[in-house]
Motif scaffolding. Structure first.
Motif, PDB file in Angstrom:
ATOM      1  N   ALA A   1       0.825  -1.207   0.000  1.00  0.00           N
ATOM      2  CA  ALA A   1       0.000   0.000   0.000  1.00  0.00           C
ATOM      3  C   ALA A   1       0.859   1.257   0.000  1.00  0.00           C
ATOM      4  CB  ALA A   1      -0.925  -0.003   1.220  1.00  0.00           C
ATOM      5  N   LEU A   2       1.923   1.253   0.761  1.00  0.00           N
ATOM      6  CA  LEU A   2       2.815   2.414   0.805  1.00  0.00           C
ATOM      7  C   LEU A   2       3.480   2.638  -0.540  1.00  0.00           C
ATOM      8  CD1 LEU A   2       4.571   1.923   4.274  1.00  0.00           C
ATOM      9  CD2 LEU A   2       2.841   3.618   3.687  1.00  0.00           C
ATOM     10  N   GLU A   3       3.937   1.546  -1.174  1.00  0.00           N
ATOM     11  CA  GLU A   3       4.570   1.678  -2.478  1.00  0.00           C
ATOM     12  C   GLU A   3       3.583   2.213  -3.513  1.00  0.00           C
ATOM     13  OE1 GLU A   3       6.266  -2.016  -3.616  1.00  0.00           O
ATOM     14  OE2 GLU A   3       7.839  -1.980  -2.079  1.00  0.00           O
ATOM     15  N   THR A   4       2.323   1.756  -3.415  1.00  0.00           N
ATOM     16  CA  THR A   4       1.311   2.149  -4.386  1.00  0.00           C
ATOM     17  C   THR A   4       1.082   3.649  -4.375  1.00  0.00           C
ATOM     18  OG1 THR A   4       0.228   0.001  -4.133  1.00  0.00           O
ATOM     19  CG2 THR A   4      -1.062   1.774  -5.132  1.00  0.00           C
ATOM     20  N   ILE A   5       1.112   4.264  -3.207  1.00  0.00           N
ATOM     21  CA  ILE A   5       0.864   5.707  -3.119  1.00  0.00           C
ATOM     22  C   ILE A   5       2.162   6.517  -3.178  1.00  0.00           C
ATOM     23  CG2 ILE A   5      -1.285   5.407  -1.849  1.00  0.00           C
ATOM     24  CD1 ILE A   5       0.178   6.108   0.700  1.00  0.00           C
ATOM     25  N   GLY A   6       3.284   5.805  -3.494  1.00  0.00           N
ATOM     26  CA  GLY A   6       4.531   6.500  -3.728  1.00  0.00           C
ATOM     27  C   GLY A   6       5.336   6.862  -2.495  1.00  0.00           C
ATOM     28  N   MET A   7       5.053   6.226  -1.358  1.00  0.00           N
ATOM     29  CA  MET A   7       5.811   6.527  -0.145  1.00  0.00           C
ATOM     30  C   MET A   7       7.052   5.639  -0.050  1.00  0.00           C
ATOM     31  SD  MET A   7       2.935   7.263   2.782  1.00  0.00           S
ATOM     32  CE  MET A   7       4.179   7.954   3.864  1.00  0.00           C
ATOM     33  N   LEU A   8       8.078   6.152   0.616  1.00  0.00           N
ATOM     34  CA  LEU A   8       9.343   5.438   0.787  1.00  0.00           C
ATOM     35  C   LEU A   8       9.472   4.947   2.222  1.00  0.00           C
ATOM     36  CD1 LEU A   8      12.177   4.643  -0.309  1.00  0.00           C
ATOM     37  CD2 LEU A   8      12.988   6.872   0.479  1.00  0.00           C
ATOM     38  N   LYS A   9       9.739   3.683   2.385  1.00  0.00           N
ATOM     39  CA  LYS A   9       9.946   3.104   3.711  1.00  0.00           C
ATOM     40  C   LYS A   9      11.446   3.043   3.998  1.00  0.00           C
ATOM     41  CE  LYS A   9       9.380  -1.289   6.234  1.00  0.00           C
ATOM     42  NZ  LYS A   9      10.740  -1.838   6.109  1.00  0.00           N
ATOM     43  N   ILE A  10      11.856   3.573   5.157  1.00  0.00           N
ATOM     44  CA  ILE A  10      13.259   3.573   5.555  1.00  0.00           C
ATOM     45  C   ILE A  10      13.388   2.854   6.887  1.00  0.00           C
ATOM     46  CG2 ILE A  10      15.243   5.000   6.175  1.00  0.00           C
ATOM     47  CD1 ILE A  10      14.155   7.183   4.404  1.00  0.00           C
ATOM     48  N   ASP A  11      14.260   1.856   6.949  1.00  0.00           N
ATOM     49  CA  ASP A  11      14.545   1.163   8.206  1.00  0.00           C
ATOM     50  C   ASP A  11      15.777   1.784   8.843  1.00  0.00           C
ATOM     51  OD1 ASP A  11      12.470  -0.605   7.863  1.00  0.00           O
ATOM     52  OD2 ASP A  11      13.684  -2.095   6.828  1.00  0.00           O
TER      53      ASP A  11
END
Length: 646
Positions: A3-13
């Motif tokens: 879902a995050l990728e679909t709306i263009g958000m970047l996940k950072i660990d």
């Protein structure tokens, strides 16, 4: 994530590693220990990645305290792989995961690296991509390049293929297979070969690890190994500081220091800092390790010591604020050995009351501005007054076992000695594992363990029978034991605190929350318990070993036998000695035979490093063997004589 990728958000660990703090602390200790005119500045980014001492340490498997390489399983993999360059460390971290280990890829990689198996490639075009890993695609980046070279995939398309395989998205995989085959055919590869290559990619994608991640971790692994190999005292001191609140880890690292020839000393009032310090192959416990001594009291002690060291116990009391250093702090410092230079612990404890009174009077005079004899240095006091106030240096001391109990109570472990040290050789040969190795053992595996009982908790079952939960410790760690009613009823007398025992049992895994700090693995911590099947006193277990010596008949003469007798007599004990007298096969009248001779009980021995090294010097290492109740140590035991000293 989808879902995050679909709306263009970047996940950072963001991952915090205690190992980075260990490295920073070690560098500070190294700098502090360097001469002012030769102030050492280690630039980690410019460290040579080909340091011989670092790779020698890794190949020996001495990786306790090294980032990502501490477990028994990965230590074995390190020794088998025998890294000689940085890329080997990168590969090592990628291979030590369930997929490569269970599929045999890790074993195949080692065999190809060491020349035991030929290096082959799935297709000639892949040589440039797979050459550094001996023809095996162990990194995700290699799989992306394989799809690009063979089928003309863009890197974006290749990454979609990787994700589809990893998440088992069958619809996407079918579409990708068709596109891959078409691309291969356009590049002159047959459809049959293209399908085989896709099957290879599909198989390896399940095991492939991100090379960038592995490389970043490998760099930290190398830094820690470099510091341990080249600046062992400073590195181990920093490592001990990093686990100051974990007595199990401290015990493991203290034992590692002993094996490295680094002396670990108890706290000392004029030498200890807040944390562990290092100097000249010696590590000193910090005052912060002492139970009941808080940070406020320690900072007050360090401030009072800044001008000059304390010259006596009463000098210490006179210069400290009694509001910050109270009776509990004073007694804890004495029991932990911090004042040993000023007298016996027994004598100093008798002077606590006098010391507190002196501290109170001196404190009040400092506040009021009055000057009395407390304001003068002790050298200027009347000798009679010094004798009256100062504890006698010749005061009788507590027995050794009491002193060790003080250390255990206040530091969480034994420092100056350990009840198990005199049994170290017996434990080395009786036990299948050290207690700190149990987490790497599969559930249900048989183990042979030994150590000291640290704690016993007895409960009554619903059927009215008694059983026990026991905490066992050895020189490297601790373990939880379960003793069920049948065994408890037979062996209850052995299950007492401080008893030294040997046991046969099986491992049992229980899931718990949490994980190791700095492990880099996001998973629940698995607690390992041992279900005990049989118990013995450690002294009795020593008689389960037989020392077997192979003596070729042609080498045996009277001087040889006299040297052998002298070695055995110098180490009397309970372990019987069996001689294998081998008759050379070039004697046609006798043939190649062996005679077993059990020597008399007067030659039974106590296993010590000195004895075993003497026998190996006389006979050769391969002719000195320990057998456990008719079973060779080499049969499934995993800790044979070849690993002594590692």
């Amino acid at each position: 994530m989808v879902a995050l990728e679909t709306i263009g958000m970047l996940k950072i660990d963001l991952l915090g590693l205690r190992n980075l703090t260990v490295i920073a602390d070690a560098l500070e200790l190294i700098k502090a220990n360097s001469r002012e005119d030769l102030q050492l500045r280690l630039d980690l980014e410019r460290l040579p990645l080909d340091d011989p001492k670092t790779y020698e340490l890794l190949r020996a498997g001495r990786t306790t305290g090294i980032f990502q390489l501490e477990g028994a399983g990965i230590k074995e993999l390190v020794r088998n792989l025998a890294p000689t360059e940085f890329k080997d460390i990168v590969a090592l971290l990628a291979l030590y995961r369930p997929g490569p280990l269970e599929s045999g890829m890790a074993e195949e990689f080692i065999s190809r690296k060491r020349g035991r198996r030929p290096i082959t490639y799935p297709h000639p075009e892949l040589r440039s991509i797979l050459e550094e890993t001996y023809g095996l695609p162990i990194y995700q980046e290699q799989l992306l390049l394989m799809a690009r070279v063979l089928a003309g995939f863009s890197l974006g398309e290749a990454d979609l293929l990787r994700k589809a395989i990893g998440k088992k998205e069958r619809r996407t995989m079918r579409a990708m297979r068709e596109k891959f085959v078409q691309g291969c055919v356009q590049n002159g590869i047959s459809t049959e070969k293209a399908l085989d290559l896709f099957a290879d990619i599909e198989k390896f994608a399940r095991y492939g690890f991100n090379k960038a991640h592995s490389t970043a971790y490998a760099l930290i692994t190398y830094w820690t190994a470099y510091l341990k190999a080249n600046y062992p005292t400073e590195y181990m001191a920093a490592l001990l500081t990093s686990v100051a609140d974990n007595t199990d880890k401290i015990g493991e690292y203290v034992q590692e220091c002993r094996e490295m020839g680094i002396e670990v000393l108890p706290p000392e009032i004029n030498e200890s800092d807040l944390y562990f310090t290092a100097h000249d192959r010696r590590i000193r416990f910090g005052l912060g390790a002492i139970k009941n001594v808080g940070r406020g009291a320690i900072m007050a002690i360090l401030e009072a010591r800044r001008g000059r060291p304390f010259r006596s116990f009463l000098d210490f009391c006179r210069r400290l604020d009694p509001q910050k250093v109270n009776r509990e702090v004073l007694e804890s410092l004495i029991k932990a050995g911090a004042f040993d230079r000023f007298g016996t612990r027994k004598g100093l404890l008798k002077q606590v009351e006098v010391g507190l009174e002196l501290a109170q009077v001196a404190s009040e005079e400092r506040r009021s501005g009055q000057r009395s004899f407390f304001a003068w240095d002790e050298e200027e006091l009347a000798p009679s007054l010094v004798l009256e106030l100062e504890p006698g240096e010749k005061e009788e001391e507590f027995p050794q076992e009491v002193l060790l109990w003080f250390e255990k109570e206040l530091l969480g472990l034994y420092v100056s000695s350990h009840p198990l040290l005199e049994w170290e050789e017996e434990l080395r040969h009786l036990c299948s594992h050290s207690l700190n190795e149990l987490e790497d053992i599969k559930p249900g595996e048989a183990v042979h363990l030994g150590g000291r009982i640290d704690n016993v908790r007895v409960i009554t079952t619903s059927k009215g029978r008694r059983m026990a939960f026991v905490r066992l410790e050895d020189l490297k760690g601790k373990a939880e034991l379960t003793v069920f009613p049948d065994l408890y009823e037979r062996r209850a007398s052995l299950l007492q605190e401080d008893n030294l025992i040997y046991l046969l049992g099986r491992t049992e895994h229980r899931q718990g929350q949490g994980g190791q700090v700095g492990s880099g693995r996001d998973q629940d911590q698995v607690r390992v318990q041992v279900v005990v099947e049989e118990l013995y006193p450690l002294e009795e277990a020593a008689r389960m070993l037989e020392l077997r010596l192979l003596l070729p008949l042609e080498e045996v003469d009277e001087p040889f036998l006299e040297r052998l007798r002298a070695l055995l007599r110098a180490s009397p004990g309970e372990t019987p000695v069996i001689l294998h007298v081998k008759v050379s096969s070039d004697r046609p009248d006798l043939g190649g035979t062996q005679e077993l001779i059990k020597v008399g009980e007067e030659f039974s021995v106590r296993l010590t490093s000195r004895l075993l090294e003497g026998l190996e010097g006389l006979l050769g290492r391969s002719r000195v063997n320990l057998v456990h109740r008719g079973r060779s140590r080499s049969q499934g035991r995993g800790r044979g004589r070849s690993q002594r000293g590692k």
